[in-house]
Design a protein around this motif. Structure first.
Motif, short mmCIF file in Angstrom:
data_model
loop_
_atom_site.label_atom_id
_atom_site.label_comp_id
_atom_site.label_asym_id
_atom_site.label_seq_id
_atom_site.Cartn_x
_atom_site.Cartn_y
_atom_site.Cartn_z
N ASP A 101 0.91 -1.27 -0.23
CA ASP A 101 -0.10 0.14 -0.12
C ASP A 101 0.93 1.10 -0.09
O ASP A 101 1.15 1.89 1.10
CB ASP A 101 -0.83 0.28 1.26
CG ASP A 101 -1.97 1.08 1.12
OD1 ASP A 101 -1.77 1.85 0.23
OD2 ASP A 101 -2.81 1.19 2.09
N PRO A 102 1.17 1.59 -1.28
CA PRO A 102 2.29 2.76 -1.25
C PRO A 102 1.54 4.00 -0.69
O PRO A 102 2.27 5.01 -0.44
CB PRO A 102 2.73 2.73 -2.57
CG PRO A 102 1.43 2.27 -3.25
CD PRO A 102 0.88 1.17 -2.49
N SER A 103 0.36 4.01 -0.47
CA SER A 103 -0.35 5.62 -0.33
C SER A 103 -0.28 5.71 1.13
O SER A 103 -0.85 6.85 1.66
CB SER A 103 -1.72 5.40 -0.95
OG SER A 103 -2.43 4.39 -0.49
N ASP A 104 -0.13 4.60 2.22
CA ASP A 104 -0.27 4.80 3.39
C ASP A 104 0.87 5.67 4.09
O ASP A 104 1.83 5.24 3.85
CB ASP A 104 -0.24 3.47 4.03
CG ASP A 104 -0.94 3.51 5.56
OD1 ASP A 104 -2.02 3.14 5.76
OD2 ASP A 104 -0.15 3.65 6.48
N GLU A 105 0.22 6.79 4.82
CA GLU A 105 1.11 7.59 5.21
C GLU A 105 1.98 7.18 6.47
O GLU A 105 2.91 7.58 6.69
CB GLU A 105 0.54 9.00 5.82
CG GLU A 105 1.39 10.31 5.75
CD GLU A 105 0.99 10.84 7.07
OE1 GLU A 105 2.16 11.43 7.25
OE2 GLU A 105 -0.01 10.83 7.51
N ASP A 106 1.18 6.45 7.20
CA ASP A 106 1.93 5.86 8.51
C ASP A 106 3.11 5.01 8.34
O ASP A 106 4.01 5.03 8.82
CB ASP A 106 0.66 4.86 9.27
CG ASP A 106 -0.27 5.77 9.88
OD1 ASP A 106 -0.07 6.87 9.81
OD2 ASP A 106 -1.18 5.15 10.31
#
Lengths: 266, 625
Positions: A101-106
């Motif tokens: 999940d490249p979009s996860d900021e954590d």
């Protein structure tokens, strides 16, 4: 005419039946192991919450051994390693999670935090700006999400093409054609992003260095001259492999050979 | 009288002017009153003869506020304490005021008996600061010349007369311990004074610049005693005034330039010069003269040899006899802990010219520039001691490391060869650090604010899926795409059919054309009976055109006589029929403006229109079939 229709419907029935059978078969097989894995995963989460990191680690790894994964699993395992002060593995699993999940900021946040403790801070050679753009846009979604986008867009393309055929006057036809082209472009883009991320996932082209200090050699042998030093936790790109040796490229563009066993493929 | 008055007046003015000037000077002086209160300078002989008066004086270069005279024990004070002060104010061209104040307290004392005279400490208060002199003792010895006790009072005061002092009576030499040396080899030099005269004052030594040498002074006590030495059969009092250690810095013949010494010597005058009345009165005896004399040493040459080539790579300028030692404060440490690594070079030679050795630390270590500690002792025998380079090294990662042996080459002038000192290699064991030392997170490159922690784990359902599962390339992915394509293809085919049907519409119109024409002709017929002439012609007109448009599938916009006739001709309608049609159309169009009677009656128009349409219809039908 009526006869023909009944023939079609018969075929359709068979197709639908086989599809549903396939789905059910797949699901029943996966469902049980999925359920077990989910239970293990939740137990691992509880162990983590009770700061029982060693146990949490074991449980998370057990889930992975079941052959099921998710970005959450990788992220939580990365956190566990972080708490156990094994930053190399923390980085490895954060990277794996970021691939999922490249979009996860954590994930990004924890990854950068883990990198502060370990690894080299190398100056990255900036690739051609279009590649950078492409890469960063591709990181908005995971491969699966892009795939669904691609399907949605393709559906829209089909719909607008159909509307184009059905539209009465020329003006409407033009509009429909325009829409269908827009969605065709969107489809092609998301298809390529999905493919790109799929490739990244499957080919594991990157690796994490898993030894405090690694001397990269100029050739795949022990007596090659040392070119540069990479430290534990550095993310490198794997290019070529000869026997026990892998050619790596570090972010600043340097290349060298290191032993395969010193690398953890992402 | 008047003249004299004027003189007095002018004198008065002059005096007041001078007073004013003096006042200004004093004002300036007061403004610039920076009194340097140094130590109290004591001048007194160390040894005196019993019964001979002598002077002791305490002087301070300041204006003291309060004076406490010393206690003098074991002697008779003949005179004193007497005080004298002198002030000297100078203003230079730049307006800078220099002031020089000296205050002197002096006694004339006579020793009564042999033994020691104890002189206590005198203290003065200068600007609130109390300065004390050191107490001292004076040895009183039995006098040999008690009779001539007055001789010293003869002629006092320094004369700068031309009277010469014989060079053989007073000279200075620069003595080197060797006249030939290697570059960097130490040479000890001493300035030695030879005298056969009594020296009563030393007004300073002027040292040369020692071109080509690096010089270090050897600390020495002030000269108190003269040794005896025989030179060329004469006995001299000798004293080493100063000592240095010199290191030649370049090869070739170097010259130590002369040393200049300014002395005041006392010389007994044996001349037959006429004595002054005072001298006559005070008595006979040899008179003495104080002479200020400048003496120079002769230049000394030193031959400096260059160091033999090739110099070892590990030569850092050390010439002499040395030993090398390396040490670390700990061999076991955690990553990011600082370790102190010391390299100590000790021995005698050019320590202060020796540079730090090159040390190849493990590549991963962070090394700071060394701190240099010098413990060098310059003595008459040369310079010796130790020099320590202290490195702070920080291993950044765990592992086993080795600080390799340090090589340090030195040149030994005795043998004329280099010798390489090698220290022991030191192995270090670095454990994994916890990254936190002294509450600060030490990170590889940046220091981050402590208190950062990772984001918490993801809770909720795991959304686990098989590791290989991916939507892209999955069977349903392709299926959906295929279904879309199929549906588009299906619709396309349907659309194509519809287009074919749409083309059938004109076919229908063609089929209906004669029926439509029939209806319109009927309409015209009804108008004919109601004798609406214009309406009738219009109905005929529209019947013909409507028929042609439908039949020939010409849109109303494009419908014109030429287009229609052309089409009819191409469908092989004969000329006669077209002529007939043309006449009919002409009749219909002309009727509105100028009725012409091509046709005898309206019935005839009606009949011929009907005939034309049926004939064209029949022709087109026959052509088609």
């Amino acid at each position: 005419m009526k006869k023909k229709y009944t023939l079609y419907s018969k075929w359709l029935k068979y197709i639908l039946l086989s599809i549903s059978l396939l789905v059910i078969y797949n699901n029943t097989d996966a469902a049980q192991s999925n359920f077990d894995s989910e239970v293990t995963y939740q137990r691992a989460n509880i162990a983590f919450r009770n700061t029982n990191y060693e146990q949490a680690k074991q449980l998370y790894l057990e889930v992975i051994q079941h052959g099921v994964i998710s970005y959450k699993l990788y992220f939580n395992l990365g956190n566990t390693y972080f708490k156990l002060k094994d930053y190399t593995h923390a980085i490895l699993y954060y990277e794996k999670a970021a691939l999922q999940d490249p979009s996860d900021e954590d994930i990004r946040y924890n990854l950068s935090l883990a990198r502060n403790f370990i690894g080299d801070k190398t100056e990255e050679v900036r690739p051609f700006f279009l590649i950078t753009w492409y890469n960063s846009v591709s990181e908005f979604n995971s491969s699966d999400q892009w795939a669904w986008w691609a399907l949605g867009c393709f559906l829209c393309v089909s719909l607008f093409v159909i509307f184009f055929f059905l539209a009465g006057d020329m003006h409407k036809k033009k509009l429909m054609l325009l829409f269908s082209f827009i969605f065709l472009f969107a489809f092609l883009a998301s298809f390529s992003f999905s493919f790109y991320r799929y490739k990244l996932l499957k080919d594991s082209i990157h690796a994490i260095v898993n030894q405090p200090v690694v001397n990269a050699k100029s050739s795949p042998s022990d007596d090659g001259t040392d070119i540069f030093i990479v430290h534990e936790g550095t993310k490198v790109q794997m290019l070529d492999s000869v026997g026990e040796w892998k050619e790596i490229r570090i972010p600043d563009g340097n290349r060298g050979w290191v032993l395969k066993e010193l690398l953890l493929p992402i | 009288m008047k003249n004299r008055n004027a003189q007095i007046v002018s004198l008065f003015y002059r005096r007041s002017f001078m007073a004013l000037a003096l006042g200004i000077v004093f004002f300036l002086f007061a403004c610039n009153e920076v009194l340097r209160a140094d130590d109290i300078e004591v001048s007194a002989p160390r040894t005196v003869e019993v019964g001979q008066p002598f002077q002791i004086s305490f002087s301070v270069s300041a204006r003291p506020k309060k004076i406490e005279p010393p206690l003098i024990d074991g002697a008779t004070i003949l005179a004193g304490p007497s005080t004298s002060s002198s002030q000297n104010v100078q203003i230079d061209n730049n307006g800078q005021v220099y002031e020089n104040a000296t205050f002197t307290l002096s006694y004339f004392i006579k020793a009564d008996k042999e033994g020691k005279i104890k002189v206590g400490s005198a203290s003065v208060n200068v600007n609130g600061k109390v300065i004390q002199s050191k107490p001292f003792t004076i040895n009183a010895v039995k006098g040999s010349r008690q009779a001539s006790q007055n001789q010293q009072q003869g002629q006092r005061g320094t004369s700068s007369s031309d009277s010469k002092v014989d060079g053989s009576d007073l000279f200075v030499r620069v003595l080197l311990n060797k006249n030939s040396a290697y570059v960097g080899e130490q040479i000890t030099a001493s300035i030695k004074l030879y005298t056969r005269l009594e020296i009563i004052g030393d007004e300073g030594v002027k040292l040369p610049t020692f071109n080509g040498f690096y010089r270090q002074d050897v600390e020495s006590k002030p000269v108190s005693q003269f040794d005896r030495e025989t030179v060329n059969g004469k006995v001299y009092g000798t004293a080493v005034i100063k000592k240095f250690v010199l290191w030649p810095q370049k090869t070739g013949d170097l010259v130590v330039d002369p040393v200049e010494l300014q002395l005041v010597v006392q010389k007994v005058i044996r001349s037959h010069r006429a004595r002054s009345l005072l001298e006559e009165f005070l008595g006979s005896g040899p008179s003495v003269e104080n002479i200020r004399q400048v003496i120079k040493s002769t230049p000394v040459k030193v031959k400096v040899k260059s160091l033999p080539e090739p110099q070892p790579a590990s030569y850092y300028g050390a010439v002499g006899n040395f030993t090398l030692k390396t040490s670390v404060d700990k061999t076991k440490a955690k990553a990011n802990d600082a370790i102190t690594f010391k390299v100590t070079l000790s021995g005698s030679g050019s320590l202060n010219l020796s540079e730090a050795p090159k040390i190849t630390f493990p590549a991963d270590f962070e090394v700071y520039d060394p701190k240099v500690n010098e413990n060098i002792n310059n003595s008459a025998s040369g310079s010796s001691g130790s020099k320590t380079w202290e490195y702070v090294i920080i291993p950044r990662n765990a592992g086993k490391f080795e600080i390799p042996a340090v090589e340090y080459s030195t040149f030994k002038p005795v043998t004329g060869k280099y010798s390489t000192l090698t220290s022991q290699a030191i192995s270090l064991n670095i454990d994994k650090g916890d990254g936190v030392t002294n509450g600060v997170v030490i990170q590889r490159n940046d220091i981050k604010v402590i208190g950062n922690d990772i984001r918490y784990i993801k809770l909720g359902r795991g959304r686990l899926k098989p590791a290989e599962a991916a939507v892209f390339g999955a069977w349903y992915f392709w299926l959906i795409i295929a279904l879309c394509v199929i549906s588009v293809v299906v619709v396309w085919r349907f659309w194509k059919n519809k287009v074919i049907l749409a083309s059938n519409v004109s076919l229908l119109k063609q089929k209906r054309a004669s029926r439509m024409a029939e209806r319109r002709l009927k309409e015209a017929a009804s108008l004919l009976h109601s004798s609406n002439r214009i309406g009738f012609f219009e109905a005929i007109h529209s019947a013909i055109w409507g028929y042609l448009g439908d039949k020939l599938s010409i849109s109303p916009a494009k419908l014109s006589r030429e287009a229609a006739f052309e089409m009819l001709q191409s469908r092989s309608i004969d000329h006669e029929l077209l002529e007939k049609l043309s006449l009919l159309l002409d009749a219909c169009e002309m009727e509105r403006f100028a009725p012409i009677s091509t046709f005898s009656s309206l019935d005839e128009v009606y009949v011929s229109a009907r005939e034309a349409i049926t004939q064209i219809d029949a022709k087109l039908k026959s052509k088609k079939s």
